[in-house]
Scaffold this motif. Sequence first.
Motif: not given
Length: 311
Positions: A62-66, A68-71, A177-178
């Motif tokens: 889920d790091s990449l999903d986080y 993209l959503k946060t960026m 983003f871990s």
Amino acid sequence: MNDGSSDNTVSTLTELQAGYPYRLRILNQENKGRFLARWAGVNAAENEWIFILDSRVLMNEDSLDYLLKTMSLQNDNQSWNGHVLTDPMSPLVGRFWEVPTFVFWGDYLAHPRPTLITSENFDKVPKGTGCLVVRKQLYLEACRAVWPSGNAHLVSDDTKLLRFIVDRAPIRIDPGFSATYRPRTTLKGFLAHSWTRGTLFVDSYAGTSVARNIVLVSLVFAPPVLVGLGLVLSLLGRWQALALEGVAGAAGLLIPLVIASIRGCPVRAGLSYVTFIFPFGVSFWAGLTRGVIVHRRSFQNRKQSMSGAQL
């Protein structure tokens, strides 16, 4: 990007290429070191943003999903540094570097939270190019600013680039983003890595301040001076003075462990530090010595645009 690998990297990538759901390009060059390998790969990239991921870093679910959503909610110019922790299942030798990281970055590691890395807190926060999202042009500008004048294998592809980047815009490090870092698992690999890091450490900090120059040179000359003093004291039969030197040396080695432990460093990492501190010290010192020789001109080339926080 295949930087002259001697294993089956190319054949493995070729097998993946046919069934890969996205466009997969394979670039090959003779071994030139990580700096120039990344330079070639980033130059070939076709998008505005690039994601640099070291082969030893595994993104958490889920790091990449986080990201993209946060960026989409953040400053468009803000780069991202992965929140990367050492794999807790690593063998003992792989846990050594956690003690130094908790010494210097313990405030963040003890309480991970979204943090902006700036020029002011640069040396107090974890960072690295092993897991980095940044605009392509900004990364290329950083590379040009610190371009190697000698052997590219022996120059920093990490700290100096990041210092250039944060001078222009903050880098965000965020536990959301871990990723997990998979360290060297053999003593031979650990010592080879320590030797290289010693050299790159000099390139990262030489010339950034007078105080750092003094510290780097002292780290090279202090060990042989102390060993020589110990030999002289033993030849003269000054056993009490020799014992005091030994106690002082042991205390100096244990201080980082105490600091790291107070800041929450895992017990197993502390055990690794105690077990491998002497072989590490020899290897890292050899790398420092090589670094002072190879990068001796850097001690005089101070650039305000590349300077970080004072020591």
